[in-house]
Design an enzyme around this catalytic site. Sequence first.
Site, PDB file in Angstrom:
ATOM      1  N   CYS A  35       0.827  -1.210   0.000  1.00 49.74           N
ATOM      2  CA  CYS A  35       0.000   0.000   0.000  1.00 49.74           C
ATOM      3  C   CYS A  35       0.854   1.248   0.000  1.00 49.74           C
ATOM      4  CB  CYS A  35      -0.903   0.053   1.222  1.00 49.74           C
ATOM      5  SG  CYS A  35      -1.738  -1.447   1.563  1.00 49.74           S
ATOM      6  N   CYS A 106      -4.226   7.648   6.404  1.00 49.14           N
ATOM      7  CA  CYS A 106      -2.986   7.803   7.172  1.00 49.14           C
ATOM      8  C   CYS A 106      -3.301   7.936   8.658  1.00 49.14           C
ATOM      9  CB  CYS A 106      -2.216   9.036   6.716  1.00 49.14           C
ATOM     10  SG  CYS A 106      -1.606   8.914   5.033  1.00 49.14           S
TER      11      CYS A 106
END
Lengths: 305, 412
Positions: A35, A106
Site C-alpha cells: 500500500c 494515514c
Amino acid sequence: MWDYSEKVQEHFFNPRNAGPLQDANAVGDVGSIQCGDALRLMLKVDPESERILDAHFQTFGCGSAIASSSALTEIVKGLTLDEALQVSNQQIADYLDGLPPEKMHCSVMGREALQAAVANYRGEAWADDHTEGAMVCKCFAVDSSLIEEVVRANGLTTVEQVTHYTKAGGGCCSCHEGIEDILADISAERCTAPMPPALAETPKETAPAECAPTPKPRLTNFQRMRRIEETIEAIRPMLQRDHGDVEIVEIDSRNVYVNLQGACQGCMMEQATLSGIQAQLVEALGEFVQLLPASLMTKRQGGAA
Amino acid sequence: MNPIYLDNNATTACDPAVVEAMLPFFTEQFGNASSMHSFGNKVAQAIKDARAGVCELLGAEYESEIVFTSCGTESDSTAILSALKAQPERNQVITTAVEHPAVLALCEYLEKEGVVVHRLGVDRKGRLDLDEYRALLSPRTAIVSAMWANNETGTIFPIEEMAEMAHDVGAMFHTDAVQAVGKVDIDVRRTCIDMLSLSGHKLHAPKGIGVLYLRRNTRFRPLLRGGHQERGRRAGTENAASIVGLGVAARLALEHMAYENGEVKRLRDRLESGILAQVPCAFATGDTTNRLPNTSNIAFEFVEGEAILLLLNKQGIAASSGSACTSGSLEPSHVMRAMGIPYTAAHGTIRFSLSRYTTEAEVDRVIEAVPPIIAALRDLSPYWADQAAERTAEKRASTAGPSTAAFKPSFA
C-alpha cells in the site's frame, strides 16, 4: 499537489519523536509495503500506572503518513493506555488541522498502530479487520471496499441508497458512475448465484407488494414521536463528529421539521444529510415521512391551513 | 535560490519565441480562419504555415495529413475510436500494459462495449516481446496502439517494425508519440504508421493544442462533427493562437533535436550516475540502453516517492513519482508494476525529466540534494532499519540470530 495544511507540512518537515526508542515495551507494526504505507509505533509504558512515558515512530510513507505518525506520538504521550485507546483517527486529523480525503487512511493507520501497540504490551493478539479500496467519493472520502460491503450487506440497488447509507455520492455527484459500476458488479454476482425458484416464479404483478416495507403495528402518536426522537438521537453523534448537529422542531403528520446546526448549517451537503436522516426515519417508523428544514414550516403549515 | 524544473515529461515551459508568435492572435489577428475577409484570411495563412512546421517535424508528406486537436488525449481517442468505427468487421485492439491512461482508460471502456483488448506485457526493463505481439495480430485486429516512448521510464518501443507487422494483417497502426516527438528522429514518410498523436505542451508549445497525424488514404471517422475545419475531420473553430505557437515550437524542436540527443543526454547521464554513485539500494528503471535522452527514472528502495518529492520541492527541485500516494490511488504506477519492480522499490520511484533549458549547475545541485534526502527518509523507515540490520548481519556472517525483530506489520 495535495492541499496539506501548514501543520501537516510542519510535522512532515520536522517530525517529532522519529526513530527507534530504546527500551520500548510496547510496539505496534501496521501497514504494508504494497500500500505504500507502514508504521511502527514504539511506546515506553510505566508498568505501575500504565501511563505512556515516551512514544517514537518509524514510518514508510508519504508526507501525511509521516505527519500523522508524528502527531500521534505527540497526542499519546502522557496518556494512560486506556485513554490512548480512546484516541480516534479524526483526533489525529484534527490535530493536524485536517487531512485531504484521500489521505484520511494515514490517520486510520495511526490509530491502528496504537491499538496494535497496546495489544502488544498486554500480550494480546491484535488482528486488523481493515480493508481499503480505491477512493470513490472524494467529497466524503468513501472508498470502494466500504461501498461494496454496505451494498452487499443491505442489498442496495441504487446510487441514492448508497448515498443514504454511506454518504458516498452526496456531494459533487461526479462519482455516481463509479458507484453504478460497483452496483452493477455486485448485482451481476447476485444473478450468477442460483435464484430460489419461488422468487424466480413470482408473477410480476405481486412484485411491488413484496418490495413494500413489512407492515408494523401502528404506533400511537406518543410512541411515534418517541421513535422519531430516538432515531434522530442515534444519528446526532455522527453529525457532531463532523462538527454539526440536528434538532427536531415539529412533527406534523408526515412532515418532520428539523434545524440543522453547526457545520451542517449552510453546508453544501445539507440535502444529502437530510435525505440520509429521512431514510433512517422511514425505516424506523415503517411509514413514509418527509424530513424538512424548519424554515419551511410556516410556509407549509400556512399553505395547508 | 532559483527553482529547478526536472519534470519536463509532465509539461514544458513555453519557449519565449512561441509566446511572442502567439500574442498577435489574441489581439489584432482575432479573425476566424473560415471567414471571407482579410481578418480571417491572415489567420488562415498563419495556420497553414504552422501546419507546414508540424509536417517538417514529423516528416509528413502532405500538409493535409496534419489534423489539429486540443491535446494528445483527444488525438489518442480519435485514432482508436475511428479505427473501430471505420472497420466494423474488426473488433480487436492491441495495446501495451504501459500505455498512458489516455489509451488504457479508453480501452477499458471499450472492453465494456464489447471490444476485445489485448495488452502486451513488458519485461523487467520495460521491453515488449515481439513474438507475443505477432501471435496476437489477426484479421480481427482493428488497430494497434503503442506508445513510441514511455512517459515514465523513457523506454523506446520498436514502433516502425511494429507498424509493419500490423500492416501485414491489414490492421491500422497508431502510436502515441507525445513523449518521443522532438527527442526521437521521426520520419513518418519512411514508416507505415497510419496515425500518430502529438501534444504541444510537451515540446515547449502551450497546453491545449495537439495533433493527430493521419496518413493519406486512412479510413477515418471523426470524433467531433459539425464543421468543415481540418477538412471535416475535426470540427470546431481552430485554436489559432495555439496552432501558431505549435508551428513555431515544432520548428524549434527540429533545430534542437541534436542538442537533445547530445547535451541533454549528457546532463541526464551525469545526473543519473551522480545520484546512483552516492545512494545505495537505488537503480535506474526501464531500458537504459534504449530510451529518451532526457528521462531518468530512479527507484529508491524502502522510501516513499511523495515524501521524496516534498523534500525536493522544499529545495526548489521539481520532479515526479510513480508512487501510489502522489496519484491518490492505492497501487504504485502501472508501468512499474508491469515491469515487475518490487513494491519495496516501486513506491520510491522518482522521474527526472530534463529539457533543453536544463543546465549543468542545476544538475549538480540535484546530485547534491538527493542523497541526504534519501538518507533522512530511510532513517525514518522501519523497512530500512531491518534492511540495514540484515546487511550488517550478512557482513559479519555471524552465527548470532537476528538482532532485531523483522518488521512484519499485521495487515497487507
